[in-house]
Design a protein around this motif. Structure first.
Motif, PDB file in Angstrom:
ATOM      1  N   TYR A  97      19.356  24.355 -19.145  1.00 52.30           N
ATOM      2  CA  TYR A  97      18.322  23.859 -18.249  1.00 52.30           C
ATOM      3  C   TYR A  97      17.738  24.982 -17.394  1.00 52.30           C
ATOM      4  O   TYR A  97      16.523  25.147 -17.307  1.00 52.30           O
ATOM      5  N   GLY A  98      18.613  25.762 -16.773  1.00 50.12           N
ATOM      6  CA  GLY A  98      18.170  26.798 -15.853  1.00 50.12           C
ATOM      7  C   GLY A  98      17.386  27.924 -16.522  1.00 50.12           C
ATOM      8  O   GLY A  98      16.458  28.475 -15.933  1.00 50.12           O
ATOM      9  N   LEU A  99      17.743  28.242 -17.740  1.00 52.39           N
ATOM     10  CA  LEU A  99      17.049  29.310 -18.465  1.00 52.39           C
ATOM     11  C   LEU A  99      15.799  28.816 -19.199  1.00 52.39           C
ATOM     12  O   LEU A  99      15.110  29.606 -19.838  1.00 52.39           O
ATOM     13  N   ARG A 100      15.555  27.509 -19.118  1.00 50.92           N
ATOM     14  CA  ARG A 100      14.380  26.896 -19.757  1.00 50.92           C
ATOM     15  C   ARG A 100      14.263  27.321 -21.213  1.00 50.92           C
ATOM     16  O   ARG A 100      13.303  27.961 -21.626  1.00 50.92           O
ATOM     17  N   LEU A 101      15.256  26.944 -21.988  1.00 52.57           N
ATOM     18  CA  LEU A 101      15.346  27.366 -23.379  1.00 52.57           C
ATOM     19  C   LEU A 101      14.662  26.414 -24.357  1.00 52.57           C
ATOM     20  O   LEU A 101      14.727  26.612 -25.560  1.00 52.57           O
ATOM     21  N   GLY A 102      14.033  25.372 -23.852  1.00 57.33           N
ATOM     22  CA  GLY A 102      13.399  24.402 -24.735  1.00 57.33           C
ATOM     23  C   GLY A 102      14.408  23.455 -25.353  1.00 57.33           C
ATOM     24  O   GLY A 102      14.179  22.894 -26.421  1.00 57.33           O
ATOM     25  N   ARG A 103      15.509  23.279 -24.687  1.00 55.91           N
ATOM     26  CA  ARG A 103      16.571  22.399 -25.185  1.00 55.91           C
ATOM     27  C   ARG A 103      16.815  21.278 -24.178  1.00 55.91           C
ATOM     28  O   ARG A 103      16.522  21.406 -23.004  1.00 55.91           O
ATOM     29  N   HIS A 104      17.378  20.206 -24.681  1.00 49.84           N
ATOM     30  CA  HIS A 104      17.647  19.029 -23.875  1.00 49.84           C
ATOM     31  C   HIS A 104      19.070  19.137 -23.316  1.00 49.84           C
ATOM     32  O   HIS A 104      20.030  19.285 -24.065  1.00 49.84           O
ATOM     33  N   SER A 105      19.210  19.058 -22.015  1.00 51.81           N
ATOM     34  CA  SER A 105      20.523  19.090 -21.368  1.00 51.81           C
ATOM     35  C   SER A 105      20.971  17.656 -21.121  1.00 51.81           C
ATOM     36  O   SER A 105      20.232  16.871 -20.543  1.00 51.81           O
ATOM     37  N   SER A 106      22.184  17.343 -21.571  1.00 52.06           N
ATOM     38  CA  SER A 106      22.630  15.961 -21.507  1.00 52.06           C
ATOM     39  C   SER A 106      24.096  15.858 -21.108  1.00 52.06           C
ATOM     40  O   SER A 106      24.939  16.631 -21.570  1.00 52.06           O
ATOM     41  N   ILE A 107      24.379  14.868 -20.294  1.00 53.23           N
ATOM     42  CA  ILE A 107      25.761  14.572 -19.923  1.00 53.23           C
ATOM     43  C   ILE A 107      26.539  14.111 -21.153  1.00 53.23           C
ATOM     44  O   ILE A 107      27.746  14.343 -21.260  1.00 53.23           O
ATOM     45  N   ASP A 108      25.852  13.506 -22.115  1.00 53.22           N
ATOM     46  CA  ASP A 108      26.515  13.081 -23.352  1.00 53.22           C
ATOM     47  C   ASP A 108      27.040  14.279 -24.128  1.00 53.22           C
ATOM     48  O   ASP A 108      28.106  14.209 -24.750  1.00 53.22           O
ATOM     49  N   ASP A 109      26.315  15.391 -24.101  1.00 57.22           N
ATOM     50  CA  ASP A 109      26.799  16.606 -24.758  1.00 57.22           C
ATOM     51  C   ASP A 109      28.096  17.076 -24.120  1.00 57.22           C
ATOM     52  O   ASP A 109      29.030  17.480 -24.822  1.00 57.22           O
ATOM     53  N   VAL A 110      28.169  17.012 -22.808  1.00 56.37           N
ATOM     54  CA  VAL A 110      29.388  17.406 -22.103  1.00 56.37           C
ATOM     55  C   VAL A 110      30.546  16.496 -22.529  1.00 56.37           C
ATOM     56  O   VAL A 110      31.649  16.974 -22.820  1.00 56.37           O
ATOM     57  N   LEU A 111      30.295  15.200 -22.596  1.00 56.73           N
ATOM     58  CA  LEU A 111      31.340  14.250 -22.981  1.00 56.73           C
ATOM     59  C   LEU A 111      31.818  14.482 -24.413  1.00 56.73           C
ATOM     60  O   LEU A 111      33.027  14.482 -24.685  1.00 56.73           O
ATOM     61  N   ILE A 112      30.883  14.697 -25.336  1.00 60.63           N
ATOM     62  CA  ILE A 112      31.259  14.894 -26.738  1.00 60.63           C
ATOM     63  C   ILE A 112      31.925  16.251 -26.932  1.00 60.63           C
ATOM     64  O   ILE A 112      32.908  16.364 -27.676  1.00 60.63           O
TER      65      ILE A 112
END
Length: 131
Positions: A97-112
């Motif tokens: 998110y902070g580096l604005r990489l064109g990617r989606h940041s998600s709490i679900d990713d953290v959980l998985i």
């Protein structure tokens, strides 16, 4: 010797995933802070998409989860593995998110990602339970 092998395995098994995740992408940036909302959206996706998204996220910190408790008795516990994996995953999502990489940041990713590390730790449990 065990520590050195675990160190190499953790780095070699985790670094490529982190490299891929932190590579800029021509996608839509965004943040999802509602748990399981991205997973619910995947329910209507093609099976290949579900496999890549869920499977890939399960593997990101699998080597870390499998080898961290083997490396050190301080991490010989599922809760400790989960805490380290969740912290590392949250850091990666914040960087995306902070580096604005064109990617989606998600709490679900953290959980998985965390679940993948814990499942991998269970696979190697017999190696670290005796430490």
């Amino acid at each position: 010797m065990r520590t050195a092998v675990a160190d190499v395995g953790i780095v070699a098994g985790t670094a490529p995933w982190i490299w891929m995740i932190l590579t800029p992408f021509d996608g839509q940036s965004g943040v999802s802070l509602v748990p399981f909302s991205d997973l619910a959206a995947l329910a209507s996706a093609a099976p290949a998409t579900v496999f890549v998204q869920v499977g890939g996220n399960l593997l990101v910190f699998a080597c870390l989860g499998a080898l961290l408790p083997v490396r050190s008795v301080l991490f010989a516990g599922l809760a400790r593995v989960a805490a380290v994996a969740a912290s590392a995953s949250l850091t990666v999502e914040l960087l995306q998110y902070g580096l604005r990489l064109g990617r989606h940041s998600s709490i679900d990713d953290v959980l998985i990602n965390t679940a993948g590390a814990v499942l991998a730790a269970l696979v190697t449990r017999r190696w670290w339970r005796s430490l």
